[in-house]
Design a protein around this motif. Structure first.
Motif, PDB file in Angstrom:
ATOM      1  N   ASP A  70       0.849  -1.187   0.000  1.00 43.55           N
ATOM      2  CA  ASP A  70       0.000   0.000   0.000  1.00 43.55           C
ATOM      3  C   ASP A  70       0.886   1.239   0.000  1.00 43.55           C
ATOM      4  O   ASP A  70       1.964   1.238   0.593  1.00 43.55           O
ATOM      5  N   ILE A  71       0.383   2.289  -0.636  1.00 39.41           N
ATOM      6  CA  ILE A  71       1.176   3.510  -0.782  1.00 39.41           C
ATOM      7  C   ILE A  71       0.373   4.684  -0.242  1.00 39.41           C
ATOM      8  O   ILE A  71      -0.841   4.785  -0.482  1.00 39.41           O
ATOM      9  N   ALA A  72       1.055   5.554   0.521  1.00 34.44           N
ATOM     10  CA  ALA A  72       0.409   6.784   0.995  1.00 34.44           C
ATOM     11  C   ALA A  72       1.141   7.951   0.343  1.00 34.44           C
ATOM     12  O   ALA A  72       2.360   7.911   0.176  1.00 34.44           O
ATOM     13  N   THR A  73       0.399   8.992  -0.029  1.00 33.18           N
ATOM     14  CA  THR A  73       1.009  10.105  -0.762  1.00 33.18           C
ATOM     15  C   THR A  73       0.349  11.430  -0.414  1.00 33.18           C
ATOM     16  O   THR A  73      -0.800  11.459   0.054  1.00 33.18           O
ATOM     17  N   SER A  74       1.086  12.522  -0.685  1.00 40.01           N
ATOM     18  CA  SER A  74       0.487  13.852  -0.493  1.00 40.01           C
ATOM     19  C   SER A  74      -0.354  14.241  -1.713  1.00 40.01           C
ATOM     20  O   SER A  74      -1.112  15.202  -1.673  1.00 40.01           O
ATOM     21  N   ALA A  75      -0.219  13.481  -2.822  1.00 41.46           N
ATOM     22  CA  ALA A  75      -1.008  13.783  -4.030  1.00 41.46           C
ATOM     23  C   ALA A  75      -2.486  13.466  -3.795  1.00 41.46           C
ATOM     24  O   ALA A  75      -2.811  12.481  -3.128  1.00 41.46           O
ATOM     25  N   HIS A  76      -3.363  14.292  -4.325  1.00 38.03           N
ATOM     26  CA  HIS A  76      -4.805  14.035  -4.207  1.00 38.03           C
ATOM     27  C   HIS A  76      -5.219  13.012  -5.269  1.00 38.03           C
ATOM     28  O   HIS A  76      -4.514  12.836  -6.277  1.00 38.03           O
ATOM     29  N   PRO A  77      -6.372  12.344  -5.073  1.00 34.90           N
ATOM     30  CA  PRO A  77      -6.785  11.293  -6.007  1.00 34.90           C
ATOM     31  C   PRO A  77      -6.756  11.730  -7.475  1.00 34.90           C
ATOM     32  O   PRO A  77      -6.277  10.991  -8.337  1.00 34.90           O
ATOM     33  N   ASP A  78      -7.246  12.945  -7.782  1.00 42.41           N
ATOM     34  CA  ASP A  78      -7.282  13.365  -9.193  1.00 42.41           C
ATOM     35  C   ASP A  78      -5.856  13.526  -9.742  1.00 42.41           C
ATOM     36  O   ASP A  78      -5.585  13.240 -10.910  1.00 42.41           O
ATOM     37  N   GLY A 118     -11.837   3.826  -4.075  1.00 44.17           N
ATOM     38  CA  GLY A 118     -12.377   4.358  -2.821  1.00 44.17           C
ATOM     39  C   GLY A 118     -12.179   5.849  -2.725  1.00 44.17           C
ATOM     40  O   GLY A 118     -11.579   6.349  -1.772  1.00 44.17           O
ATOM     41  N   LEU A 119     -12.681   6.557  -3.725  1.00 41.42           N
ATOM     42  CA  LEU A 119     -12.427   8.001  -3.781  1.00 41.42           C
ATOM     43  C   LEU A 119     -12.903   8.725  -2.521  1.00 41.42           C
ATOM     44  O   LEU A 119     -12.296   9.694  -2.092  1.00 41.42           O
ATOM     45  N   GLN A 120     -13.999   8.216  -1.904  1.00 38.82           N
ATOM     46  CA  GLN A 120     -14.500   8.918  -0.707  1.00 38.82           C
ATOM     47  C   GLN A 120     -13.490   8.829   0.440  1.00 38.82           C
ATOM     48  O   GLN A 120     -13.494   9.628   1.362  1.00 38.82           O
ATOM     49  N   HIS A 121     -12.585   7.811   0.388  1.00 41.88           N
ATOM     50  CA  HIS A 121     -11.537   7.698   1.414  1.00 41.88           C
ATOM     51  C   HIS A 121     -10.203   8.206   0.876  1.00 41.88           C
ATOM     52  O   HIS A 121      -9.177   8.059   1.524  1.00 41.88           O
TER      53      HIS A 121
END
Length: 431
Positions: free
Chosen positions: A43-51, A64-67
């Motif tokens: 799994d990867i966490a990032t400062s980038a937003h989904p878009d 899971g865009l809502q999350h």
């Protein structure tokens, strides 16, 4: 496999960093890597937003865009990429009501459940561990991030996860975390039964089912779930033989129900409440039913349960519940030198015989199912010149039992002759 999987994950991390964002491997993959365990997914966490993530990669799925989660596909492998986030209030002690994107990794790790799951790895392979998860792992301790009461209050399922992680990784639950679990355990009533089942299944199917039972008994977790369960009877006094000798989770569960004195109907009710699949339920139920029938068959026997009689009821059970259920039952009986679930001498002696000879008897059975019988219902009706009815099934079963016991040869002539005899007797008895 894991190498290629990790390469894909690092490719995503580097791509995000090149585009000016922060990105890290997080969670279970980091924990398992530190422990030298196989990693199932990264799994990867990032400062980038989904878009922004979607714009950077060719193949993405908005899972899971809502999350704040986007699935990025590299090769054919899916990777979950989630934006750093802070969670607002929680509803129903399970789901965050609002998610706010942030740009701090530490704050993102802070909302996670346990210190060992709150570590990250950067693009250069360096470990980032603000809550001493690695030290806890080295000490063999499972500890919540921050205040345990808060973590469990946000998501009550974390208490079941706590028991699972402690059993699967052989960890001691840190005292403050254990105290918070015990004082908050009644919140489990807010959790859907299928989530409870998923944790239970992994605990009982895991590497140390005995430790799982001990933790379930100590915490009394199953007394606090949404629906009343037979499994809530697990208590600290019970001593368990090594359950890991049984390879299947369903076989371990069957043994637990036998030890708790459950009957097949009780097992079915329990497993339906826990949303087990019908197939899992049938497997467990058959083993418990075979055991119940064998043990109750002893009381009805006028003779002293000699070997021929014990063989007869063992084979009858195999025909009713399947040979594999009886093989498993014998493995269950072999777990203990003497069956501690009964103080009935008659039962103990019978179990001893079944342990020694049960497998041999199953091997020797010439037939084990109606399909293997040399005659069928049509032939019986033709031979006897009678229309079919409830008698047909009864008679076929009688023939199957005699053939399985080796009292009749499994050939057409022998079976039809025996059928005539049985049928005449049935007619006399009905008159």
């Amino acid at each position: 496999m894991s190498d290629a999987l990790k390469q894909g994950a690092m490719q995503i991390v580097r791509r995000l960093c090149e585009a000016g964002f922060e990105a890290y491997l997080v969670g279970g993959c980091v924990r398992d890597e530190q422990l030298g365990r196989p990693v199932k997914d990264y799994d990867i966490a990032t400062s980038a937003h989904p878009d922004q993530v979607q714009r950077l990669f060719e193949r993405t799925v908005p899972t899971g865009l809502q999350h704040g989660t986007v699935t990025v596909v590299i090769g054919k492998k899916p990777y979950e990429v989630t934006t750093f986030r802070r969670e607002g209030g929680y509803e129903a002690f399970r789901r965050p009501t609002e998610v706010e994107y942030i740009d701090s990794l530490t704050e993102d790790l802070q909302r996670r459940d346990f210190t060992m799951n709150a570590m990250a790895i950067d693009q250069n392979g360096h470990l980032i561990d603000p809550f001493d998860g690695l030290k806890d792992l080295e000490r063999g301790v499972l500890r919540c991030v921050g205040q345990a009461e808060e973590r469990f209050g946000e998501d009550a399922l974390r208490m079941m996860r706590c028991l699972r992680f402690a059993s699967a990784y052989g960890l001691m639950v840190e005292q403050a975390t254990w105290d918070a679990l015990n004082s908050g355990i009644s919140l489990l009533r807010h959790i859907a039964m299928e989530r409870i089942r998923a944790e239970l299944e992994r605990m009982l199917g895991g590497s140390d089912p005995n430790r799982a039972l001990e933790l379930l008994a100590d915490s009394r977790a199953l007394r606090h779930v949404k629906q009343e369960l037979l499994l809530s009877k697990l208590d600290k006094e019970t001593e368990w033989p090594p359950l890991s000798r049984l390879t299947e989770m369903e076989h371990r569960l069957a043994f637990i129900y036998i030890r708790l004195g459950a009957d097949p109907a009780g097992v079915e009710e329990d497993m339906i409440k826990l949303t087990f699949s019908r197939q899992q339920m049938e497997t467990v139920k058959r083993i418990v039913a075979a055991h119940t029938v064998l043990v109750s068959g002893l009381d009805e026997s006028p003779e002293l349960n000699g070997e021929p009689y014990l063989r007869r009821i063992w084979i009858a059970a195999a025909l009713n519940y399947g040979v594999s259920a009886l093989r498993t039952l014998r493995e269950i009986y072999l777990l203990e030198d003497a069956p501690i679930w009964t103080d009935n001498v008659k039962v103990s002696r019978a179990v001893d015989v079944w342990r020694k000879l049960g497998c041999v008897w199953l091997e020797q059975m010439p037939v084990s199912a109606l399909a293997e019988l040399a005659v069928g219902g049509k032939e019986l009706m033709g031979h006897l010149g009678v229309k079919g009815g409830p008698w047909t099934g009864r008679l076929l079963h009688r023939l199957l039992e005699s053939a399985a016991l080796g009292e009749l040869r499994n050939d057409k002539e022998t079976l039809l002759a025996a059928a005539q005899e049985h049928y005449d007797k049935m007619q006399e008895n009905d008159e």
